[in-house]
Enzyme design. Sequence first.
Site, PDB file in Angstrom:
ATOM      1  N   GLY A  54       0.756  -1.241   0.000  1.00  9.13           N
ATOM      2  CA  GLY A  54       0.000   0.000   0.000  1.00  9.13           C
ATOM      3  C   GLY A  54       0.786   1.291   0.000  1.00  9.13           C
ATOM      4  N   TRP A  77       2.349   2.956  -2.365  1.00  9.13           N
ATOM      5  CA  TRP A  77       2.035   3.872  -3.461  1.00  9.13           C
ATOM      6  C   TRP A  77       0.684   4.540  -3.229  1.00  9.13           C
ATOM      7  CZ3 TRP A  77       3.741   2.680  -9.137  1.00  9.13           C
ATOM      8  CH2 TRP A  77       5.127   2.630  -9.192  1.00  9.13           C
ATOM      9  N   ASP A 100      -5.702  -5.434  -5.628  1.00  7.45           N
ATOM     10  CA  ASP A 100      -4.680  -6.464  -5.442  1.00  7.45           C
ATOM     11  C   ASP A 100      -5.344  -7.789  -5.119  1.00  7.45           C
ATOM     12  OD1 ASP A 100      -2.311  -8.024  -4.553  1.00  7.45           O
ATOM     13  OD2 ASP A 100      -1.338  -6.076  -4.561  1.00  7.45           O
ATOM     14  N   ASP A 147      -8.680 -10.369  -8.591  1.00  4.50           N
ATOM     15  CA  ASP A 147      -8.026 -10.276  -9.896  1.00  4.50           C
ATOM     16  C   ASP A 147      -8.798  -9.281 -10.759  1.00  4.50           C
ATOM     17  OD1 ASP A 147      -7.048 -10.670 -12.478  1.00  4.50           O
ATOM     18  OD2 ASP A 147      -6.767 -12.822 -12.196  1.00  4.50           O
ATOM     19  N   ASP A 164       2.982  -1.093  -9.503  1.00  7.90           N
ATOM     20  CA  ASP A 164       4.259  -1.565  -8.974  1.00  7.90           C
ATOM     21  C   ASP A 164       4.273  -3.093  -8.961  1.00  7.90           C
ATOM     22  OD1 ASP A 164       6.810  -1.028  -7.951  1.00  7.90           O
ATOM     23  OD2 ASP A 164       6.150  -1.270  -5.887  1.00  7.90           O
ATOM     24  N   LYS A 192       6.085  -0.684 -13.362  1.00 10.08           N
ATOM     25  CA  LYS A 192       7.418  -1.200 -13.068  1.00 10.08           C
ATOM     26  C   LYS A 192       7.803  -2.234 -14.112  1.00 10.08           C
ATOM     27  CE  LYS A 192       8.227  -3.657  -9.225  1.00 10.08           C
ATOM     28  NZ  LYS A 192       8.556  -3.778  -7.784  1.00 10.08           N
TER      29      LYS A 192
END
Length: 220
Positions: free
Chosen positions: A60, A62, A92, A108, A133, A173
């Site tokens: 968490g 970000w 998530d 998902d 990320d 990322k």
Amino acid sequence: MAKNRFNQSWLHDHINDPYVKMAQREGYRARAAYKLKEIDEQDKLIRPGQVIVDLGAAPGSWSQYARNKLAQGRRRDAVREGGIDGTIIALDMLPMEPIADVHFIQGDFREETVLHQLEEVLAGRSVDLVISDMAPNLSGVAVADAARIEHVCDLALEFAQNHLKPDGALLVKCFHGSGYSQIVEKFKHQFKTVAPRKPKASRDKSSETFILGRHLKLPR
């Protein structure tokens, strides 16, 4: 024995990492917050009133940074949720401890039930910024890892194509290595402006990098 030396070396670097210490002092759940902070300060990504989606958000940090930024930019006359001027949605598959003013959806984001929950929060709005990320579990086998990294980036690109505003942005990322150039080309196919970013908070030894795409070429 070699594995133990590696673990001891990593632990030593982690304990003495200035970003780890800063995260503990400032209340961030991970040092990764400072990677987003540096990129945001360079590219002015997060602004008052935005709708932001954080993919692969756990633990968490970000979302915490985005939340703090939108709280700082709060206007007295703004229509806001709680203490921020804007909306943050964290997604998530893993559980995540609550963050004030952040909507968390566990699951998902390719599944209909999760997308339905997302649409309920969006309430017809498009997204200004998607941040990711996410990183796959790496095996150390270059070809396999390249495919996994590309797959994760593809998921973020597809999500962005389906939910971003035409002038929106996607930050993901990635990792330098086999397959990196193909990922950059996919970004260039989808966005008018594409730029790599390597914040100082990324460890020197890491091949980790970030790709920023802005302004969709083919808005949905």
